[in-house]
Design an enzyme around this catalytic site. Structure first.
Site, PDB file in Angstrom:
ATOM      1  N   GLY A 166      -2.154  27.287  -6.638  1.00 61.53           N
ATOM      2  CA  GLY A 166      -1.800  28.500  -5.919  1.00 61.53           C
ATOM      3  C   GLY A 166      -0.309  28.781  -6.000  1.00 61.53           C
ATOM      4  O   GLY A 166       0.486  27.869  -6.273  1.00 61.53           O
TER       5      GLY A 166
ATOM      6  N   GLN B   1       7.758  32.158  -3.357  1.00 61.47           N
ATOM      7  CA  GLN B   1       8.146  31.037  -4.225  1.00 61.47           C
ATOM      8  C   GLN B   1       8.852  31.499  -5.493  1.00 61.47           C
ATOM      9  O   GLN B   1       9.519  30.703  -6.151  1.00 61.47           O
ATOM     10  CB  GLN B   1       6.914  30.194  -4.613  1.00 61.47           C
ATOM     11  CG  GLN B   1       6.320  29.441  -3.437  1.00 61.47           C
ATOM     12  CD  GLN B   1       5.143  28.602  -3.867  1.00 61.47           C
ATOM     13  OE1 GLN B   1       4.033  29.092  -3.967  1.00 61.47           O
ATOM     14  NE2 GLN B   1       5.374  27.329  -4.146  1.00 61.47           N
TER      15      GLN B   1
ATOM     16  N   CYS C  61       3.107  20.879  -3.418  1.00 60.60           N
ATOM     17  CA  CYS C  61       3.567  22.265  -3.498  1.00 60.60           C
ATOM     18  C   CYS C  61       4.504  22.390  -4.689  1.00 60.60           C
ATOM     19  O   CYS C  61       5.353  21.513  -4.900  1.00 60.60           O
ATOM     20  CB  CYS C  61       4.294  22.632  -2.204  1.00 60.60           C
ATOM     21  SG  CYS C  61       4.921  24.316  -2.193  1.00 60.60           S
ATOM     22  N   LEU C  62       4.365  23.471  -5.451  1.00 60.01           N
ATOM     23  CA  LEU C  62       5.229  23.670  -6.622  1.00 60.01           C
ATOM     24  C   LEU C  62       6.702  23.801  -6.217  1.00 60.01           C
ATOM     25  O   LEU C  62       7.584  23.583  -7.034  1.00 60.01           O
ATOM     26  CB  LEU C  62       4.795  24.912  -7.408  1.00 60.01           C
ATOM     27  CG  LEU C  62       3.406  24.839  -8.070  1.00 60.01           C
ATOM     28  CD1 LEU C  62       3.076  26.161  -8.751  1.00 60.01           C
ATOM     29  CD2 LEU C  62       3.332  23.685  -9.055  1.00 60.01           C
TER      30      LEU C  62
ATOM     31  N   HIS D   2      -2.719  26.764   2.773  1.00 59.59           N
ATOM     32  CA  HIS D   2      -1.392  26.452   2.223  1.00 59.59           C
ATOM     33  C   HIS D   2      -0.676  27.744   1.809  1.00 59.59           C
ATOM     34  O   HIS D   2       0.514  27.933   2.129  1.00 59.59           O
ATOM     35  CB  HIS D   2      -1.563  25.512   1.014  1.00 59.59           C
ATOM     36  CG  HIS D   2      -0.293  25.101   0.346  1.00 59.59           C
ATOM     37  ND1 HIS D   2       0.216  23.818   0.436  1.00 59.59           N
ATOM     38  CD2 HIS D   2       0.584  25.788  -0.434  1.00 59.59           C
ATOM     39  CE1 HIS D   2       1.348  23.750  -0.257  1.00 59.59           C
ATOM     40  NE2 HIS D   2       1.587  24.929  -0.804  1.00 59.59           N
ATOM     41  N   GLU D   3      -1.400  28.631   1.123  1.00 60.98           N
ATOM     42  CA  GLU D   3      -0.770  29.856   0.607  1.00 60.98           C
ATOM     43  C   GLU D   3      -0.445  30.847   1.724  1.00 60.98           C
ATOM     44  O   GLU D   3       0.577  31.533   1.676  1.00 60.98           O
ATOM     45  CB  GLU D   3      -1.660  30.509  -0.454  1.00 60.98           C
ATOM     46  CG  GLU D   3      -1.853  29.666  -1.717  1.00 60.98           C
ATOM     47  CD  GLU D   3      -0.544  29.156  -2.303  1.00 60.98           C
ATOM     48  OE1 GLU D   3       0.464  29.884  -2.258  1.00 60.98           O
ATOM     49  OE2 GLU D   3      -0.518  28.009  -2.789  1.00 60.98           O
TER      50      GLU D   3
ATOM     51  N   HIS E 133       2.649  29.779   3.374  1.00 61.99           N
ATOM     52  CA  HIS E 133       3.837  30.201   2.601  1.00 61.99           C
ATOM     53  C   HIS E 133       4.293  31.595   3.029  1.00 61.99           C
ATOM     54  O   HIS E 133       5.490  31.852   3.162  1.00 61.99           O
ATOM     55  CB  HIS E 133       3.516  30.256   1.101  1.00 61.99           C
ATOM     56  CG  HIS E 133       3.838  29.003   0.353  1.00 61.99           C
ATOM     57  ND1 HIS E 133       5.107  28.468   0.291  1.00 61.99           N
ATOM     58  CD2 HIS E 133       3.054  28.188  -0.407  1.00 61.99           C
ATOM     59  CE1 HIS E 133       5.076  27.368  -0.466  1.00 61.99           C
ATOM     60  NE2 HIS E 133       3.849  27.171  -0.897  1.00 61.99           N
TER      61      HIS E 133
END
Ligand code: NI
Length: 171
Positions: free
Chosen positions: A46, A51, A93-94, A135-136, A139
């Protein structure tokens, strides 16, 4: 176009993003295309617009990581309508590469969002998809997964990242 993924420490990652008000525009389609490209380039499940430095409420999710077209989901202005059960699993997480921690999340969620055309959609997710939704959407509210860890664990990660920042290995 693959965009740069911002890492923990960038203020935009901990700020709530604003709603999308214009749909089906070339700009929106291009942004979402870039988000897919950027996410796949890093083999993520995701990616949220903040981000890549865009403070808008848009996330893309693909639990198959590019293996199955039918798993691609774009959620714009999403909100969680209901949560059920719980699951515990490793989360990463990226924007916080190299750090993965076990985290408990709801096992099943129902999400209401808009698609690229502004149409209302309602989606159910279980297990990994449910985790990705939570999670998204976090964000988009400026919440990173490490915010859910114990203060002790979070401090250890923060300290390690500070060291990486000092040596220029975190940018
Ligand atoms: Ni993330």
């Amino acid at each position: 176009m693959v965009r740069k993924i911002l890492k923990y420490g960038e203020p935009i990652l901990e700020q709530a993003a604003g709603p999308v008000t214009e749909f089906d525009t070339p700009e929106l389609h291009e942004l979402i295309a870039d988000m897919w490209e950027t996410m796949y380039a890093s083999k993520g499940v995701g990616l949220a617009a903040p981000q890549i430095g865009i403070a808008k409420r848009i996330s893309v999710i693909d639990t198959s990581v590019g293996e199955d077209e039918s798993k691609k989901v774009v959620i714009i202005n999403p909100e969680i309508l209901s949560k059920e059960g719980s699951q515990t699993g490793e989360e990463g997480c990226l924007s916080i590469p190299g750090f993965r921690e076990p985290l408990t999340r709801a096992n099943k969620v129902t999400v209401r969002a808009q698609d690229e055309k502004g149409e209302a959609i309602e989606l159910d997710g279980e297990e990994l998809l449910a985790r990705a939704f939570q999670h998204e959407i976090d964000h988009l509210n400026g919440i990173l997964f490490i915010a859910h860890l114990s203060a002790l664990k979070r401090d250890i990660i923060r300290r390690k990242i500070k060291k990486l920042q000092k040596t220029g290995e975190w940018d």
